[in-house]
Design an enzyme around this catalytic site. Structure first.
Site, PDB file in Angstrom:
ATOM      1  N   ILE A  92      -6.014  19.007  -4.760  1.00  0.00           N
ATOM      2  CA  ILE A  92      -7.061  18.402  -5.602  1.00  0.00           C
ATOM      3  C   ILE A  92      -8.141  17.744  -4.761  1.00  0.00           C
ATOM      4  O   ILE A  92      -9.219  17.440  -5.248  1.00  0.00           O
ATOM      5  CB  ILE A  92      -6.486  17.351  -6.591  1.00  0.00           C
ATOM      6  CG1 ILE A  92      -5.692  16.261  -5.846  1.00  0.00           C
ATOM      7  CG2 ILE A  92      -5.645  18.014  -7.658  1.00  0.00           C
ATOM      8  CD1 ILE A  92      -5.402  15.031  -6.684  1.00  0.00           C
ATOM      9  N   THR A 146       0.025   5.486 -15.482  1.00  0.00           N
ATOM     10  CA  THR A 146       1.365   4.933 -15.709  1.00  0.00           C
ATOM     11  C   THR A 146       1.305   3.488 -16.196  1.00  0.00           C
ATOM     12  O   THR A 146       0.332   2.772 -15.899  1.00  0.00           O
ATOM     13  CB  THR A 146       2.161   4.996 -14.379  1.00  0.00           C
ATOM     14  OG1 THR A 146       3.299   4.151 -14.477  1.00  0.00           O
ATOM     15  CG2 THR A 146       1.334   4.498 -13.200  1.00  0.00           C
ATOM     16  N   ASP A 147       2.356   3.059 -16.880  1.00  0.00           N
ATOM     17  CA  ASP A 147       2.437   1.648 -17.294  1.00  0.00           C
ATOM     18  C   ASP A 147       2.632   0.725 -16.085  1.00  0.00           C
ATOM     19  O   ASP A 147       2.416  -0.487 -16.187  1.00  0.00           O
ATOM     20  CB  ASP A 147       3.578   1.440 -18.309  1.00  0.00           C
ATOM     21  CG  ASP A 147       4.957   1.858 -17.810  1.00  0.00           C
ATOM     22  OD1 ASP A 147       5.077   2.365 -16.676  1.00  0.00           O
ATOM     23  OD2 ASP A 147       5.931   1.656 -18.557  1.00  0.00           O
ATOM     24  N   GLU A 148       3.005   1.323 -14.942  1.00  0.00           N
ATOM     25  CA  GLU A 148       3.292   0.485 -13.771  1.00  0.00           C
ATOM     26  C   GLU A 148       2.047  -0.230 -13.237  1.00  0.00           C
ATOM     27  O   GLU A 148       2.161  -1.210 -12.506  1.00  0.00           O
ATOM     28  CB  GLU A 148       3.944   1.323 -12.660  1.00  0.00           C
ATOM     29  CG  GLU A 148       5.256   1.927 -13.126  1.00  0.00           C
ATOM     30  CD  GLU A 148       6.082   2.550 -12.018  1.00  0.00           C
ATOM     31  OE1 GLU A 148       5.993   2.090 -10.869  1.00  0.00           O
ATOM     32  OE2 GLU A 148       6.814   3.511 -12.323  1.00  0.00           O
ATOM     33  N   TYR A 192       2.521   2.776  -4.869  1.00  0.00           N
ATOM     34  CA  TYR A 192       2.335   3.819  -5.891  1.00  0.00           C
ATOM     35  C   TYR A 192       1.469   3.311  -7.036  1.00  0.00           C
ATOM     36  O   TYR A 192       0.435   3.897  -7.374  1.00  0.00           O
ATOM     37  CB  TYR A 192       3.693   4.289  -6.437  1.00  0.00           C
ATOM     38  CG  TYR A 192       3.590   5.063  -7.739  1.00  0.00           C
ATOM     39  CD1 TYR A 192       2.968   6.304  -7.790  1.00  0.00           C
ATOM     40  CD2 TYR A 192       4.101   4.533  -8.942  1.00  0.00           C
ATOM     41  CE1 TYR A 192       2.856   7.012  -8.997  1.00  0.00           C
ATOM     42  CE2 TYR A 192       3.994   5.225 -10.141  1.00  0.00           C
ATOM     43  CZ  TYR A 192       3.374   6.461 -10.159  1.00  0.00           C
ATOM     44  OH  TYR A 192       3.255   7.156 -11.349  1.00  0.00           O
ATOM     45  N   LYS A 197      -2.384   4.364  -8.311  1.00  0.00           N
ATOM     46  CA  LYS A 197      -2.703   4.841  -9.669  1.00  0.00           C
ATOM     47  C   LYS A 197      -3.750   3.929 -10.309  1.00  0.00           C
ATOM     48  O   LYS A 197      -4.649   4.393 -11.013  1.00  0.00           O
ATOM     49  CB  LYS A 197      -1.437   4.893 -10.540  1.00  0.00           C
ATOM     50  CG  LYS A 197      -0.393   5.910 -10.117  1.00  0.00           C
ATOM     51  CD  LYS A 197      -0.853   7.353 -10.226  1.00  0.00           C
ATOM     52  CE  LYS A 197      -0.988   7.810 -11.654  1.00  0.00           C
ATOM     53  NZ  LYS A 197      -1.327   9.270 -11.728  1.00  0.00           N
ATOM     54  N   LEU A 204      15.794   8.208 -11.223  1.00  0.00           N
ATOM     55  CA  LEU A 204      17.097   7.664 -11.632  1.00  0.00           C
ATOM     56  C   LEU A 204      17.998   8.662 -12.384  1.00  0.00           C
ATOM     57  O   LEU A 204      19.144   8.895 -11.977  1.00  0.00           O
ATOM     58  CB  LEU A 204      16.874   6.406 -12.500  1.00  0.00           C
ATOM     59  CG  LEU A 204      18.175   5.764 -12.995  1.00  0.00           C
ATOM     60  CD1 LEU A 204      18.933   5.101 -11.853  1.00  0.00           C
ATOM     61  CD2 LEU A 204      17.886   4.735 -14.100  1.00  0.00           C
ATOM     62  N   PRO A 259      12.301  -3.365  -2.552  1.00  0.00           N
ATOM     63  CA  PRO A 259      11.361  -4.476  -2.336  1.00  0.00           C
ATOM     64  C   PRO A 259      10.309  -4.505  -3.447  1.00  0.00           C
ATOM     65  O   PRO A 259       9.773  -3.455  -3.817  1.00  0.00           O
ATOM     66  CB  PRO A 259      10.701  -4.146  -0.990  1.00  0.00           C
ATOM     67  CG  PRO A 259      11.437  -2.996  -0.413  1.00  0.00           C
ATOM     68  CD  PRO A 259      12.274  -2.365  -1.479  1.00  0.00           C
TER      69      PRO A 259
END
Ligand SMILES: NC(=O)c1ccc[n+]([C@@H]2O[C@H](COP(=O)([O-])OP(=O)(O)OC[C@H]3O[C@@H](n4cnc5c(N)ncnc54)[C@H](O)[C@@H]3O)[C@@H](O)[C@H]2O)c1
Length: 347
Positions: free
Chosen positions: A60, A129-131, A154, A158, A194, A285
């Site tokens: 990209i 993302t909600d993060e 990360y 974003k 996970l 962390p």
């Protein structure tokens, strides 16, 4: 409608392409993916022969390539998913996250500005993302008005991309949309996240590693529900707007792991219950404590709601992994195999 999907060989991208092609035969999809460790064309094998699907291998961040795709395929809209997506990897090596997630998104926006022109009515949907909102305490949910407070490289990458997308709307009149989705699960998820890690470790008799005390809470959504939400935003969303996507399925990590163990005890019993393999390991962390999404805006304004509940869709997901051990073995070969051995679960 000619849609460019970036990152279509990844987990959500491959499910999204399958969802869109099943739903509407008038979609013509171009999938641009550089096939990093998490991109795999095997996830799309059943679509290879479709006349309204084209794969392009590339980055990209490659301006000439992206511009030529926009022109040659007369792209009407972009659903941008390509990213480095794993928080743990961003802690071990943030640079690639900056390059792909920030600079790659910037490059797409620049190509759009040049090829489509300022004020074009074509759509650029940034899948975020909600993060980006950081961590919640015991109460409350993220709304579209929550402030940004990313805590990992990360989520920071974003968040940076979101800000650039917002700026291209306000400054250059690009028709942008941003979605913030909660944690996805379902088929074809790369076995470093996970749910697939737990399923595969259990089947291989490895320990089931859980960060900290296992009480971190995530809000879960089945990948097809994310796809239907993205389609709703892409086709009905208002330019410049932000939409949160979630399915109101908050769960502690330990609850999910125990649920997977009990499904496996039933479907593929071992000599002793799988939950005996659970091992609490040193916390990540900066590990965010809780995420929860308020998705009332997309419900009210676009009429979207999720179809699947967590327990049923998780069972389907476990069954898919049991049927797809070969896929898992193949995607875990190569670079990932050593990363996996070093980081996820002992025998
Ligand atoms: N997985 C989740 O729970 C979740 C939740 C919310 C938002 N998201 C977002 O959704 C998107 C997809 O996530 P995913 O879980 O499918 O990730 P993934 O890692 O499974 O897939 C990412 C894809 O992007 C491709 N890619 C990476 N760098 C590229 C580059 N420079 N050029 C072209 N292609 C490149 C990879 O080859 C891969 O196919 C990401 O933007 C992620 O931030 C994911």
């Amino acid at each position: 409608m000619n849609i460019l999907i970036t990152g279509g060989a990844g987990f959500i991208g491959s499910n999204l392409i399958r969802f869109l092609l099943d739903k509407d035969k008038s979609y013509n999809i171009i999938n641009l993916d550089s096939l990093t460790y998490s991109g795999n064309l095997e996830s799309l094998r059943d679509l290879e022969a479709s006349s309204n699907y084209t794969f392009v291998k590339g980055d990209i961040d490659d301006k000439a390539l992206v511009s030529s795709i926009l022109k040659e395929h007369s792209i009407d809209g972009i659903m941008h998913l390509a990213a480095e997506s794993h928080v743990d990897r961003s802690i071990l090596g943030p640079e690639e996250f900056v390059r792909t997630n920030i600079h790659g998104t910037f490059n797409l926006l620049e190509c759009v500005r040049e090829v489509w022109g300022e004020g074009s009515d074509k759509i650029f949907l940034n899948v975020s993302t909600d993060e980006v909102y950081g961590s919640l305490g015991a109460e409350g949910k993220f709304t579209e008005l929550s402030s940004y407070a990313p805590n990992s490289p990360y989520s920071a990458s974003k968040a940076s991309a979101d800000h650039m997308v917002r700026a291209y709307h306000h400054t250059f009149g690009i028709n942008t949309l941003i979605t913030h989705c909660s944690n996805n699960y379902g088929p074809y998820q790369f076995p470093e996240k996970l749910i697939p890690v737990i399923i595969l470790n259990a089947l291989e008799g490895r320990t089931l590693p859980i960060y900290g005390d296992g009480k971190n809470v995530r809000d879960w959504i089945y990948v097809d529900d994310h796809s239907s939400a993205l389609e709703a935003v892409f086709t009905k969303g208002k330019a410049g707007e932000v939409y949160n996507i979630g399915a109101d399925e908050e769960m502690e990590n330990i609850e999910i792991v125990k649920l997977i163990c009990s499904i496996l005890d039933e479907l593929k019993p071992a000599a002793s219950p799988y939950s005996e393999l659970i091992e609490f390991v040193k916390d990540r962390p900066g590990h965010d404590k809780r995420y929860a999404i308020d998705s009332s805006k997309i419900h009210k304004e676009l009429g979207w709601s999720p179809d699947r509940n967590f327990e049923d869709a998780l069972r389907d997901t476990v069954e898919w992994y049991l049927r797809s051990v070969d896929w898992c073995d193949r995607v875990r070969s190569g670079e990932y195999r050593s990363y996996y051995a070093d980081n996820y679960g002992k025998r």
